[in-house]
Design an enzyme around this catalytic site. Structure first.
Site, mmCIF file in Angstrom:
data_model
loop_
_atom_site.group_PDB
_atom_site.id
_atom_site.type_symbol
_atom_site.label_atom_id
_atom_site.label_comp_id
_atom_site.label_asym_id
_atom_site.label_seq_id
_atom_site.Cartn_x
_atom_site.Cartn_y
_atom_site.Cartn_z
ATOM 1 N N ARG A 64 45.146 26.136 23.046
ATOM 2 C CA ARG A 64 45.133 27.524 22.560
ATOM 3 C C ARG A 64 44.810 28.529 23.668
ATOM 4 O O ARG A 64 44.920 29.734 23.438
ATOM 5 C CB ARG A 64 44.139 27.672 21.401
ATOM 6 N N GLY B 270 50.303 17.842 21.115
ATOM 7 C CA GLY B 270 51.230 18.357 22.112
ATOM 8 C C GLY B 270 50.668 19.530 22.893
ATOM 9 O O GLY B 270 49.457 19.750 22.912
ATOM 10 N N GLY C 174 43.325 18.103 30.045
ATOM 11 C CA GLY C 174 42.411 17.386 29.150
ATOM 12 C C GLY C 174 43.110 16.169 28.530
ATOM 13 O O GLY C 174 42.546 15.071 28.469
ATOM 14 N N HIS C 175 44.366 16.380 28.080
ATOM 15 C CA HIS C 175 45.120 15.256 27.520
ATOM 16 C C HIS C 175 45.397 14.209 28.600
ATOM 17 O O HIS C 175 45.344 13.005 28.346
ATOM 18 C CB HIS C 175 46.458 15.746 26.952
ATOM 19 N N VAL D 2 37.657 18.531 30.228
ATOM 20 C CA VAL D 2 38.189 18.960 31.527
ATOM 21 C C VAL D 2 38.166 20.491 31.547
ATOM 22 O O VAL D 2 38.568 21.142 30.577
ATOM 23 C CB VAL D 2 39.628 18.440 31.736
#
Ligand code: PAF
Length: 273
Positions: free
Chosen positions: A184, A28, A33-34, A173
């Site tokens: 983070r 989550g 990037g995700h 990314v």
């Protein structure tokens, strides 16, 4: 988009699924990037499942499990807009039992670098990824190159356990300033973020030295360490793609990795040569 939290319900749902299933496991706090992982999964598959599960077993005692960024509602919207078909959103009780069968990370590659700083971390990662892959049974699963050691160990697990899924590695990314996207990063104050930029700078200068013909790992490491000062450096490591130490750069088979703290935030980054 369907949201499912029960593993058996998800398995049932996917049973009759026509076409290929692509899977993106996440914890989550979704970022670009995700989204890149999801984009790749959408391009290469007929149906995409994303999981959001902050996996307790990969956090060590005293780590940031309790304060790990959670943005469930925003994440649901992001997944919906990204065209995800099913969001798997289990609780810890859905995934873990009281008396667990354990998967242990390999003795060497699971306990160097990140595994040295965080002993046991990769056993938790491999255990949850194995469970998630067994629940979803995807044709392909997508992981970021930013967590290069995690990616390597998952690829190794799939091979050694004779699993049928294809593990797809997706490029890191970066923000405009060069910092690698990470959930983070939200912990960083503006000045800590500024200091953190030494990490991509050191990686790029390592790569530049290689392009200038320097092949000695010791020479490149010491120049990079110099550039990272005064960040608290966990490691600057130069390994081959099997995560074995090397003395000389082998183009096409080398990864340079950095772990460093900016403030209290541990940041990872790497470059593949
Ligand atoms: O990279 C992550 O977000 C996690 O380690 C993963 C692969 C989802 C397992 O919890």
């Amino acid at each position: 988009m369907k949201i499912i939290s029960n593993p058996f319900e998800l398995k049932e749902q996917l049973k009759g699924q026509k076409g290929s299933v692509g899977f993106v496991p996440t914890m989550g706090a979704l970022h670009e990037g995700h989204l890149e992982l999801i984009k790749n999964a959408k391009r290469e598959n007929d149906f995409v499942v994303v999981s959001i599960f902050v996996n307790p077993t990969q956090f060590l005692e005293g780590e940031d499990l309790d304060k790990y960024p959670r943005r469930d509602e925003a994440d649901k919207i992001i997944c919906e807009l990204a065209g995800v078909d099913i969001l798997f959103f289990p609780s810890a009780q859905d995934i873990y039992a009281n008396d667990e069968v354990k998967l242990e990370a390999p003795n060497v590659r699971g306990y160097i670098l990140e595994g040295f700083t965080r002993p046991g971390h990769f056993s938790g990662v491999l255990t949850v990824v194995l469970k998630l892959l067994n629940i979803v049974s995807p044709a392909k699963a997508y992981f970021g190159k930013k967590d290069a050691q995690q990616l390597h160990l998952i690829t190794l697990m799939v091979k050694q356990l004779f699993m049928s899924v294809e593990i797809v590695a997706v490029d890191t990314v970066r923000d405009k300033d060069g910092l690698a996207q990470s959930s983070r990063n939200v912990y960083l104050t503006p000045s800590q973020r500024e200091a953190a930029l030494k990490i991509p700078t050191a990686l790029y200068s390592g790569a530049k030295l290689v392009s200038q013909g320097v092949v000695s790992v010791d020479e490149i490491r010491s120049k990079m360490l110099h550039l990272l000062s005064p960040l608290k450096v966990g490691y600057v490591a130069i390994v081959n793609r099997d995560f074995e130490p090397i003395k000389q750069i082998e183009i096409g088979n080398t990864i340079i990795l950095i772990e460093a703290l900016s403030g209290e935030t541990r940041l990872l980054d790497n470059i593949w040569l």
